[in-house]
Design a protein around this motif. Sequence first.
Motif, mmCIF file in Angstrom:
data_model
loop_
_atom_site.group_PDB
_atom_site.id
_atom_site.type_symbol
_atom_site.label_atom_id
_atom_site.label_comp_id
_atom_site.label_asym_id
_atom_site.label_seq_id
_atom_site.Cartn_x
_atom_site.Cartn_y
_atom_site.Cartn_z
ATOM 1 N N ARG A 163 0.803 -1.162 0.115
ATOM 2 C CA ARG A 163 -0.092 0.069 -0.003
ATOM 3 C C ARG A 163 0.735 1.306 -0.056
ATOM 4 N NH1 ARG A 163 -5.585 -0.434 1.412
ATOM 5 N NH2 ARG A 163 -6.355 -2.526 1.643
ATOM 6 N N THR A 173 -3.841 -2.116 -3.929
ATOM 7 C CA THR A 173 -4.925 -2.896 -3.406
ATOM 8 C C THR A 173 -5.547 -3.913 -4.233
ATOM 9 O OG1 THR A 173 -6.898 -1.639 -3.776
ATOM 10 C CG2 THR A 173 -5.404 -0.903 -1.943
ATOM 11 N N GLY A 194 -8.563 -4.414 -4.934
ATOM 12 C CA GLY A 194 -9.577 -3.618 -5.397
ATOM 13 C C GLY A 194 -9.040 -2.957 -6.706
ATOM 14 N N GLU A 195 -7.699 -2.094 -6.700
ATOM 15 C CA GLU A 195 -7.157 -1.677 -7.891
ATOM 16 C C GLU A 195 -6.942 -2.732 -9.018
ATOM 17 O OE1 GLU A 195 -5.259 2.363 -6.318
ATOM 18 O OE2 GLU A 195 -4.017 0.753 -6.500
ATOM 19 N N ARG A 251 -8.466 -5.639 -9.477
ATOM 20 C CA ARG A 251 -9.886 -5.821 -10.148
ATOM 21 C C ARG A 251 -10.248 -4.785 -11.220
ATOM 22 N NH1 ARG A 251 -10.536 -8.153 -4.655
ATOM 23 N NH2 ARG A 251 -11.488 -6.156 -4.020
ATOM 24 N N ARG A 252 -10.050 -3.452 -10.761
ATOM 25 C CA ARG A 252 -10.367 -2.448 -11.760
ATOM 26 C C ARG A 252 -9.576 -2.550 -12.951
ATOM 27 N NH1 ARG A 252 -9.518 2.264 -7.859
ATOM 28 N NH2 ARG A 252 -9.840 3.516 -9.305
ATOM 29 N N GLN A 259 -10.975 -4.958 -15.155
ATOM 30 C CA GLN A 259 -12.135 -4.409 -16.009
ATOM 31 C C GLN A 259 -11.889 -3.730 -17.069
ATOM 32 O OE1 GLN A 259 -14.073 -2.293 -12.570
ATOM 33 N NE2 GLN A 259 -15.242 -4.146 -12.058
ATOM 34 N N ARG A 277 -14.374 -9.045 -16.338
ATOM 35 C CA ARG A 277 -12.983 -8.778 -16.042
ATOM 36 C C ARG A 277 -12.131 -9.721 -16.686
ATOM 37 N NH1 ARG A 277 -13.361 -9.935 -9.764
ATOM 38 N NH2 ARG A 277 -11.213 -10.099 -9.828
ATOM 39 N N ARG A 336 -16.517 4.070 -5.506
ATOM 40 C CA ARG A 336 -16.404 2.892 -5.111
ATOM 41 C C ARG A 336 -16.922 2.789 -3.636
ATOM 42 N NH1 ARG A 336 -16.257 -1.096 -9.361
ATOM 43 N NH2 ARG A 336 -15.233 -0.122 -11.063
ATOM 44 N N LYS A 387 -12.653 7.583 -6.389
ATOM 45 C CA LYS A 387 -11.273 6.984 -6.577
ATOM 46 C C LYS A 387 -10.965 7.415 -8.037
ATOM 47 C CE LYS A 387 -11.563 2.826 -3.645
ATOM 48 N NZ LYS A 387 -10.745 3.353 -2.852
#
Length: 278
Positions: free
Chosen positions: A8, A26, A28-29, A31-32, A35, A58, A81, A86
């Motif tokens: 992080r 993260t 989450g990033e 996963r984005r 996408q 994804r 999010r 973000k």
Amino acid sequence: MRIAPLDRSTPTFGQLGTLEVRLARTMGEVRRAQQVRYEVFYEEMAAQADPFTMATRRDRDQFDSLCDHLLVLDHNVATRRFRKAKPRIVGTYRLLRQEIAEHNGGFYSKSEFNLAPMLERHPGLNFLELGRSCVLKPYRDKRTVELLWHGAWSYTLRHNVDVLFGCASLSGTNPDELKVALSYLYHHHLAPEEWRVRALEARHVDMNRLPVEEIDMKTALRALPPLIKGYLRLGAYVADGAVVDHQFGTTDVMIVLPVSGISHRYINYYGANATRHA
């Protein structure tokens, strides 16, 4: 299995206006970023999604958990999010270090190219595989591409990488329709024996489809994607043989770029210590 957790505190590699380049911090990033890859590869281009990929929207595989993910983020365009705004991820590059690949079954591109001879010829060098490069269409300009290169160069210095390599794609699965570009790469940029990689015999597509005297240079260069032209300007070589990837609707070539051979013009531009956009 991932060797180390996402950091992080990983630093920003560079900024240009509202755009920032750094590693994902993260899951989450990550996963984005997947996408973004789905939007480019499956919605814009010709990749064929299986039901799970289509449902999740994804692009992902087992290598994602092993790689670092280089991101370009736009702080001027936020996505929400869980009620928190973000910055939008607009470009990404996947980076797999040799030390991690060797502990987890090898590099991604070994399914298309025989990497072993090259790796065995250079046991003292540190290799880095680059892949899954994509940028959202509205951001395909000099700024975004420049930041991706700046981030990759920063990462190369940070991990003492000696050789960059990876698959790059031409759109289409009919090699005869790509004969000008493939033949140009074969005749003008084929790797010397020291850096020679060959497509796996079962998947090998001959790139030498036209005599060198029949190749129109302007036509050939227009047929090459910007990513491949960028690699060539840096001083990269291409492998012997291409591979058709029917799932992604592409014909893949292997790029090999020894750091010692990178054009001094580009090292001076980005900075020997990657300081240009720091």
